[in-house]
Design a protein around this motif. Structure first.
Motif, PDB file in Angstrom:
ATOM      1  N   TYR A  33       0.832  -1.206   0.000  1.00  0.00           N
ATOM      2  CA  TYR A  33       0.000   0.000   0.000  1.00  0.00           C
ATOM      3  C   TYR A  33       0.868   1.259   0.000  1.00  0.00           C
ATOM      4  O   TYR A  33       0.528   2.267  -0.638  1.00  0.00           O
ATOM      5  CB  TYR A  33      -0.919   0.001   1.224  1.00  0.00           C
ATOM      6  N   ILE A  34       1.977   1.184   0.715  1.00  0.00           N
ATOM      7  CA  ILE A  34       2.885   2.325   0.803  1.00  0.00           C
ATOM      8  C   ILE A  34       3.647   2.488  -0.508  1.00  0.00           C
ATOM      9  O   ILE A  34       3.774   3.596  -1.037  1.00  0.00           O
ATOM     10  CB  ILE A  34       3.855   2.136   1.988  1.00  0.00           C
ATOM     11  N   LEU A  35       4.137   1.370  -1.050  1.00  0.00           N
ATOM     12  CA  LEU A  35       4.834   1.431  -2.329  1.00  0.00           C
ATOM     13  C   LEU A  35       3.877   1.840  -3.450  1.00  0.00           C
ATOM     14  O   LEU A  35       4.273   2.497  -4.409  1.00  0.00           O
ATOM     15  CB  LEU A  35       5.463   0.074  -2.652  1.00  0.00           C
ATOM     16  N   GLY A  36       2.607   1.463  -3.301  1.00  0.00           N
ATOM     17  CA  GLY A  36       1.605   1.801  -4.316  1.00  0.00           C
ATOM     18  C   GLY A  36       1.398   3.291  -4.453  1.00  0.00           C
ATOM     19  O   GLY A  36       1.333   3.818  -5.575  1.00  0.00           O
ATOM     20  N   ILE A  37       1.299   3.999  -3.321  1.00  0.00           N
ATOM     21  CA  ILE A  37       1.077   5.445  -3.415  1.00  0.00           C
ATOM     22  C   ILE A  37       2.319   6.145  -3.940  1.00  0.00           C
ATOM     23  O   ILE A  37       2.237   7.121  -4.687  1.00  0.00           O
ATOM     24  CB  ILE A  37       0.635   6.047  -2.053  1.00  0.00           C
ATOM     25  N   GLU A  38       3.505   5.608  -3.596  1.00  0.00           N
ATOM     26  CA  GLU A  38       4.731   6.205  -4.118  1.00  0.00           C
ATOM     27  C   GLU A  38       4.846   5.980  -5.622  1.00  0.00           C
ATOM     28  O   GLU A  38       5.217   6.882  -6.376  1.00  0.00           O
ATOM     29  CB  GLU A  38       5.950   5.609  -3.409  1.00  0.00           C
ATOM     30  N   CYS A  39       4.517   4.781  -6.077  1.00  0.00           N
ATOM     31  CA  CYS A  39       4.583   4.464  -7.503  1.00  0.00           C
ATOM     32  C   CYS A  39       3.673   5.385  -8.309  1.00  0.00           C
ATOM     33  O   CYS A  39       4.076   5.957  -9.329  1.00  0.00           O
ATOM     34  CB  CYS A  39       4.206   3.001  -7.725  1.00  0.00           C
ATOM     35  N   ARG A  40       2.439   5.563  -7.840  1.00  0.00           N
ATOM     36  CA  ARG A  40       1.480   6.394  -8.585  1.00  0.00           C
ATOM     37  C   ARG A  40       1.816   7.878  -8.476  1.00  0.00           C
ATOM     38  O   ARG A  40       1.599   8.644  -9.422  1.00  0.00           O
ATOM     39  CB  ARG A  40       0.069   6.114  -8.083  1.00  0.00           C
ATOM     40  N   GLU A  41       2.337   8.297  -7.327  1.00  0.00           N
ATOM     41  CA  GLU A  41       2.738   9.707  -7.192  1.00  0.00           C
ATOM     42  C   GLU A  41       3.880  10.015  -8.139  1.00  0.00           C
ATOM     43  O   GLU A  41       3.926  11.064  -8.777  1.00  0.00           O
ATOM     44  CB  GLU A  41       3.139   9.998  -5.741  1.00  0.00           C
ATOM     45  N   ARG A  42       4.833   9.081  -8.254  1.00  0.00           N
ATOM     46  CA  ARG A  42       5.948   9.293  -9.177  1.00  0.00           C
ATOM     47  C   ARG A  42       5.481   9.209 -10.634  1.00  0.00           C
ATOM     48  O   ARG A  42       6.012   9.902 -11.500  1.00  0.00           O
ATOM     49  CB  ARG A  42       7.052   8.273  -8.914  1.00  0.00           C
ATOM     50  N   LEU A  43       4.477   8.349 -10.897  1.00  0.00           N
ATOM     51  CA  LEU A  43       3.896   8.311 -12.236  1.00  0.00           C
ATOM     52  C   LEU A  43       3.322   9.688 -12.579  1.00  0.00           C
ATOM     53  O   LEU A  43       3.528  10.201 -13.688  1.00  0.00           O
ATOM     54  CB  LEU A  43       2.803   7.246 -12.299  1.00  0.00           C
ATOM     55  N   SER A 103      -1.781  14.400   0.188  1.00  0.00           N
ATOM     56  CA  SER A 103      -2.249  13.694  -1.006  1.00  0.00           C
ATOM     57  C   SER A 103      -3.486  14.366  -1.583  1.00  0.00           C
ATOM     58  O   SER A 103      -3.671  14.427  -2.810  1.00  0.00           O
ATOM     59  CB  SER A 103      -2.560  12.232  -0.670  1.00  0.00           C
ATOM     60  N   MET A 104      -4.350  14.852  -0.696  1.00  0.00           N
ATOM     61  CA  MET A 104      -5.567  15.550  -1.147  1.00  0.00           C
ATOM     62  C   MET A 104      -5.203  16.812  -1.946  1.00  0.00           C
ATOM     63  O   MET A 104      -5.804  17.109  -2.979  1.00  0.00           O
ATOM     64  CB  MET A 104      -6.430  15.927   0.054  1.00  0.00           C
ATOM     65  N   ILE A 105      -4.216  17.561  -1.442  1.00  0.00           N
ATOM     66  CA  ILE A 105      -3.771  18.767  -2.146  1.00  0.00           C
ATOM     67  C   ILE A 105      -3.202  18.399  -3.511  1.00  0.00           C
ATOM     68  O   ILE A 105      -3.443  19.068  -4.523  1.00  0.00           O
ATOM     69  CB  ILE A 105      -2.724  19.524  -1.304  1.00  0.00           C
ATOM     70  N   TYR A 106      -2.449  17.318  -3.544  1.00  0.00           N
ATOM     71  CA  TYR A 106      -1.833  16.845  -4.791  1.00  0.00           C
ATOM     72  C   TYR A 106      -2.911  16.529  -5.832  1.00  0.00           C
ATOM     73  O   TYR A 106      -2.805  16.943  -6.999  1.00  0.00           O
ATOM     74  CB  TYR A 106      -1.010  15.587  -4.493  1.00  0.00           C
ATOM     75  N   VAL A 107      -3.939  15.791  -5.418  1.00  0.00           N
ATOM     76  CA  VAL A 107      -5.014  15.416  -6.347  1.00  0.00           C
ATOM     77  C   VAL A 107      -5.732  16.655  -6.867  1.00  0.00           C
ATOM     78  O   VAL A 107      -6.046  16.756  -8.067  1.00  0.00           O
ATOM     79  CB  VAL A 107      -6.013  14.456  -5.656  1.00  0.00           C
ATOM     80  N   PHE A 108      -5.962  17.634  -5.998  1.00  0.00           N
ATOM     81  CA  PHE A 108      -6.629  18.876  -6.422  1.00  0.00           C
ATOM     82  C   PHE A 108      -5.768  19.618  -7.445  1.00  0.00           C
ATOM     83  O   PHE A 108      -6.274  20.116  -8.465  1.00  0.00           O
ATOM     84  CB  PHE A 108      -6.893  19.775  -5.216  1.00  0.00           C
ATOM     85  N   GLY A 109      -4.460  19.681  -7.201  1.00  0.00           N
ATOM     86  CA  GLY A 109      -3.559  20.339  -8.145  1.00  0.00           C
ATOM     87  C   GLY A 109      -3.543  19.645  -9.493  1.00  0.00           C
ATOM     88  O   GLY A 109      -3.543  20.289 -10.556  1.00  0.00           O
ATOM     89  N   ILE A 223      -6.759   7.228  -7.220  1.00  0.00           N
ATOM     90  CA  ILE A 223      -6.864   5.806  -6.869  1.00  0.00           C
ATOM     91  C   ILE A 223      -5.836   5.445  -5.812  1.00  0.00           C
ATOM     92  O   ILE A 223      -6.099   4.660  -4.893  1.00  0.00           O
ATOM     93  CB  ILE A 223      -6.693   4.933  -8.131  1.00  0.00           C
ATOM     94  N   ALA A 224      -4.638   6.025  -5.928  1.00  0.00           N
ATOM     95  CA  ALA A 224      -3.567   5.743  -4.962  1.00  0.00           C
ATOM     96  C   ALA A 224      -3.961   6.151  -3.553  1.00  0.00           C
ATOM     97  O   ALA A 224      -3.656   5.450  -2.578  1.00  0.00           O
ATOM     98  CB  ALA A 224      -2.289   6.471  -5.375  1.00  0.00           C
ATOM     99  N   VAL A 225      -4.645   7.283  -3.429  1.00  0.00           N
ATOM    100  CA  VAL A 225      -5.066   7.757  -2.104  1.00  0.00           C
ATOM    101  C   VAL A 225      -6.067   6.788  -1.483  1.00  0.00           C
ATOM    102  O   VAL A 225      -5.976   6.437  -0.299  1.00  0.00           O
ATOM    103  CB  VAL A 225      -5.683   9.173  -2.211  1.00  0.00           C
TER     104      VAL A 225
END
Length: 570
Positions: A33-43, A103-109, A223-225
């Motif tokens: 779950y932790i690697l998943g959010i990092e993978c998608r954030e870097r994507l 993460s919420m701020i990131y998705v909004f941006g 989805i990552a969040v």
């Protein structure tokens, strides 16, 4: 975290309240779950940054130098804001809630950036691919979205690696050994995201549109969040330990107040709590070290310090608190040597892209054209190739010769990466010399694309990817392990600032080089038409700076003293 878990005074989980909980939480069970959010954030991040310099050039109608500087400045900000997120995580929110909120701020941006590139009223009007005319308002919306994303990444980037490492208990030898592998696979997951970004997303942006090209990573991040939330009951959390900056300032103030006091020869006389646990939440006690002895004055007991009562932390600090400051001070020179490496790495999304834009991108005799930014896929593939090689082959073989549990020390690993990075700049410079020789021989000066395959760039990308595996992963592990326990997010963020300063330094070097090389009406090293330029001089400059930086690193590494917790072996 399950409600029946209880906390010790140092902020870590005490499983004695419910012994079964340790088996239910943490380790590799929590890591997907932790690697998943990092993978998608870097994507999402690489889905923007890989092509951002061309977006600025083609859609916002900016010149090469302006586009390069704006891309570098944004990238740099993405690695400065982690200081804010890390401070909040270590001091008040904890890593879990910091990741969640930012993460919420990131998705909004991301959503706003997608709208700025797809909604007719918000995107620039374009007559042709490079004939766009953005209004000030449209440019402002784009940059607002980008800097909201920069804030969002500030809470994710410094916390995710530390949060993943937190899932492995240092008191358990089996888990501690697996933690070193975690950093390798953490970086592997980063590059899986980068691989998708450099291949699929860059192609979509070049051939379909930036609206969809930005929209896909926006959905992926959302989805990552959700996925991160779903793993909540598996996580091991550490309580925030209070403001690390306040603790560091207390040591400095207490030391200055007692500058006339002599430190006792018997260091056991220095002040420390009698409890087995540290007075600092989330931190083990640290052994006294001999260097930077001036700060030991903060732990010298005096009658006026009211030892029998609660001591004033601005007058008397524990040995562990003093060692926190010493640990940070020792990290500074190592940190500084990472800036030049990050400047070199920054060229993957800057000068490498501009160089590739002048080369033939057609694949054979087909109608398929490789997007310029997609060449970064070879840096990503290099990382994906070298991570398992390093983890499964190099480490076991090196362990036989060095006797070190990780094969190479973190500093040795970083140093090897610095050496390799020099060759990436040499490869890029040699390619540019060859390209310009072709331009001169065939008078291609006014050609936008020189008939030289872009795949000649592959070696420089592949070499920089190899350097990443050694330097960046070594840096991640080094700053986590050598950081005081209650300052690990902060120190991880501190390490990331080398990337920020590398981006800013790249921007500054471009500015300086442009100003000097364009004197007397000359076109300079990096004109809009690179066929008239001398881009290879810029690559040579970075190679020289990298060589000097390597020399400084070797001196720093020889001087460095590793941190040691009380009761642990050297």
């Amino acid at each position: 975290m399950e409600e029946e878990d209880v906390y010790t005074k140092d902020g870590t989980v005490d499983y004695k309240g419910n012994p079964a909980n340790k088996k239910k939480t943490g380790t590799w069970k929590a890591c997907p779950y932790i690697l998943g959010i990092e993978c998608r954030e870097r994507l999402a991040y690489y889905g923007m940054s890989s092509n951002l310099v061309l977006y600025f050039k083609l859609r916002l109608h900016q010149h090469n130098t302006t586009a390069s500087k704006n891309s570098s400045n944004w990238s740099g900000t993405c690695y400065i804001t982690p200081l804010i997120g890390a401070f909040l995580a270590d001091a008040y929110l904890g890593r879990y809630w910091t990741i969640t909120c930012f993460s919420m701020i990131y998705v909004f941006g991301m959503a706003l950036l997608t709208l700025s590139a797809s909604v007719p009223a918000m995107k620039p009007t374009c007559e042709a691919k490079d004939g766009c005319h953005p209004t000030e308002a449209q440019s402002a919306i784009c940059f607002t979205a980008l800097y909201l994303i920069a804030i969002g990444t500030g809470g994710i980037k410094p916390c995710v690696s530390s949060y993943g490492a937190d899932q492995f208990d240092d008191a358990d030898e089996g888990e501690k050994k697996r933690k070193s592998s975690f950093f390798n696979w953490f970086y592997f997951s980063i590059n899986i995201g980068a691989l998708i970004a450099a291949s699929v997303l860059v192609y979509v942006q070049d051939n379909v549109g930036f609206g969809l090209g930005f929209g896909i990573p926006a959905v992926a991040m959302a989805i990552a969040v959700v996925s991160f939330f779903s793993g909540t009951r598996l996580y091991r959390n550490q309580k925030p330990g209070g403001s690390p900056i306040t603790r560091l300032c207390q040591v400095v103030v207490a030391s200055v107040r007692k500058y006339r006091i002599k430190v006792p020869a018997d260091k056991s006389l220095l002040y420390e709590t009698a409890d087995a646990e540290s007075a600092i939440k989330g931190s083990r006690k640290l052994d006294h070290t001999k260097d930077l002895s001036f700060f030991d004055k903060a732990a010298v007991e005096m009658q006026s310090d009211n030892i029998n009562e609660c001591p004033n932390p601005w007058r008397l600090c524990t040995v562990t608190q003093v060692e926190e400051l010493k640990a940070i001070a020792r990290l500074l020179p190592v940190w500084a040597t990472g800036i030049i490496f990050s400047t070199v790495y920054n060229q993957v999304t800057n000068m490498f892209i501009l160089q590739g834009y002048t080369m033939d991108r057609q694949v054979g005799h087909t109608s398929f054209y490789v997007p310029t930014a997609s060449l970064s896929i070879f840096a990503t593939l290099s990382v994906i190739l070298w991570v398992p090689i390093y983890d499964r082959i190099i480490v076991p073989q090196a362990r036989k010769f060095t006797g070190h549990k990780n094969g190479l020390t973190q500093l040795q690993r970083m140093g090897i990466g610095l050496v390799i990075s020099i060759f990436s700049m040499l490869a890029a410079g040699i390619l540019e010399v060859l390209r310009l020789n072709m331009v001169r021989r065939h008078d291609y000066y006014k050609y936008e694309v020189v008939p030289m395959s872009i795949f000649w760039q592959v070696p420089q990308y592949f070499i920089i990817g190899c350097a990443e595996v050694f330097t960046f992963i070594g840096q991640l592990e080094f700053f986590y392990e050598q950081a005081p326990d209650a300052m690990r997010s902060f120190c991880s963020a501190f390490a990331l600032t080398t990337v920020a300063l590398g981006s800013y330094l790249s921007s500054l070097l471009v500015t300086i080089v442009t100003k000097i090389s364009t004197r007397g009406g000359k076109l300079g090293w990096i004109p809009d038409n690179l066929n008239y330029g001398h881009l290879y001089f810029f690559f040579w400059l970075l190679a020289v700076l990298s060589g000097l930086n390597l020399g400084a690193f070797l001196l720093v590494a020889r001087w460095y003293t590793y941190k040691r917790a009380v009761g642990t072996l050297r």
